[in-house]
Design a protein around this motif. Structure first.
Motif, PDB file in Angstrom:
ATOM      1  N   HIS A 110       0.807  -1.215   0.000  1.00 17.04           N
ATOM      2  CA  HIS A 110       0.000   0.000   0.000  1.00 17.04           C
ATOM      3  C   HIS A 110       0.841   1.266   0.000  1.00 17.04           C
ATOM      4  O   HIS A 110       0.360   2.350  -0.352  1.00 17.04           O
ATOM      5  N   ASP A 111       2.144   1.164   0.399  1.00 16.28           N
ATOM      6  CA  ASP A 111       3.035   2.317   0.372  1.00 16.28           C
ATOM      7  C   ASP A 111       4.464   1.798   0.419  1.00 16.28           C
ATOM      8  O   ASP A 111       5.039   1.596   1.485  1.00 16.28           O
ATOM      9  N   ARG A 112       5.070   1.601  -0.742  1.00 20.04           N
ATOM     10  CA  ARG A 112       6.392   1.000  -0.825  1.00 20.04           C
ATOM     11  C   ARG A 112       7.499   1.945  -0.371  1.00 20.04           C
ATOM     12  O   ARG A 112       8.664   1.534  -0.265  1.00 20.04           O
ATOM     13  N   SER A 113       7.146   3.186  -0.077  1.00 17.42           N
ATOM     14  CA  SER A 113       8.148   4.138   0.397  1.00 17.42           C
ATOM     15  C   SER A 113       8.361   4.061   1.906  1.00 17.42           C
ATOM     16  O   SER A 113       9.290   4.685   2.420  1.00 17.42           O
ATOM     17  N   LEU A 114       7.532   3.307   2.604  1.00 15.73           N
ATOM     18  CA  LEU A 114       7.628   3.256   4.061  1.00 15.73           C
ATOM     19  C   LEU A 114       8.925   2.582   4.512  1.00 15.73           C
ATOM     20  O   LEU A 114       9.234   1.468   4.088  1.00 15.73           O
TER      21      LEU A 114
END
Length: 288
Positions: A110-114
């Motif tokens: 859902h948010d690969r930057s985390l």
């Protein structure tokens, strides 16, 4: 051939590829194209990228799947934009967990930057502790069998990726248990040898003399601790480090673990993705 008959080289990949690109920039007689990392590219970048590829003589690229991020950025798609005379050197993405059997990367869908605070790597013991509430698992250490199994799994996984994509061979460099800084930040000798293998694939005489990596550690800004139990299990001398080193500053391992546990509690989906993606390694290390 590029402008003024100077060979044009493009390097695409992760932080390891950045090292190869920087070395090539220091060489005489070649032009190195600057571009953003693939994972940062958008549709706006594609036309300029394709125009650069059309006048590129050498593409050095790590494997990227077709239609990555719904864009034509796969390594095969990039190679198709090159002149017919161009040279393509496919270089494997290097990962090695021999010294750091519990360290993993997790990219929640859902948010690969985390990324977690302090150090952008996850410890499977902390993931399991967050999932189960059992803090005793934080003190787990591998026995000889599991330590060697973890190291061997890294070698076999890299060998499998090399064969699947037809890349340069680098898996043999892991057999001697190199002293990497993290699971994806190789040490200087590993990077230097891979770069020499890249140069061997280039047209004869294209880069002469070849640039050398010197005595610096290009990817050594962040260094993960090495557990003495891991060193003993693998028959290595005790050289550490014992705490995290982040931009040269020592950070106690427990401080990093506690910060990650707090972050997991406030960041839904990370623990679940870690359990799913790394289930085989969790089982291999006997954590659950």
């Amino acid at each position: 051939m590029s402008t003024a008959d100077v060979p044009s080289v493009m390097v695409i990949g992760n932080c390891q590829a950045d090292v190869y690109r920087d070395l090539l920039r220091s060489a005489d007689g070649v032009e190195v194209t600057d571009l953003r990392p693939v994972y940062e590219m958008t549709a706006r970048d594609v036309p300029a990228l394709q125009a650069d590829l059309a006048r590129t003589d050498v593409l050095i690229v790590q494997p990227v799947r077709d239609d990555y991020r719904d864009l034509p950025l796969g390594h095969r798609q990039l190679a198709a934009q090159l002149p017919a005379s161009a040279t393509v050197v496919l270089v494997p993405v290097l990962r090695y967990a021999g010294l750091h059997p519990y360290q993993v990367l997790i990219r929640p869908p859902h948010d690969r930057s985390l990324v977690p605070p302090i150090a952008p790597y996850h410890d499977l013991r902390a993931i399991v502790a967050a999932a189960t509430g059992d803090r005793d698992v934080l003190d787990a250490a591998p026995d000889t069998t599991r330590a060697h199994a973890s190291a061997n799994e890294s070698v076999e996984a890299l060998r499998s990726r090399e064969q699947a994509h037809g890349t340069l061979t680098a898996s043999d460099l892991l057999a001697g248990i190199p002293r990497w800084h993290t699971i994806n930040h190789p040490d200087r000798p590993t990077l230097a040898e891979v770069f020499d293998r890249i140069l061997a694939e280039l047209p004869a005489g294209m880069i002469d003399p070849p640039p050398r990596i010197g005595d610096r550690e290009p990817l050594g800004a962040t260094r993960a601790p090495v557990d003495p139990a891991v060193e003993r299990a693998l028959g290595l001398p005790e050289t550490g480090p014992r705490d995290w080193l982040v931009d040269g500053v020592a950070v106690p391992t427990r401080q990093v673990v506690d910060a990650h546990l707090t972050w997991y509690a406030a960041t839904p989906g990370v623990v679940e993705e870690g359990l799913r993606r790394h289930a085989a390694r969790i089982e291999l290390l006997g954590l659950m």
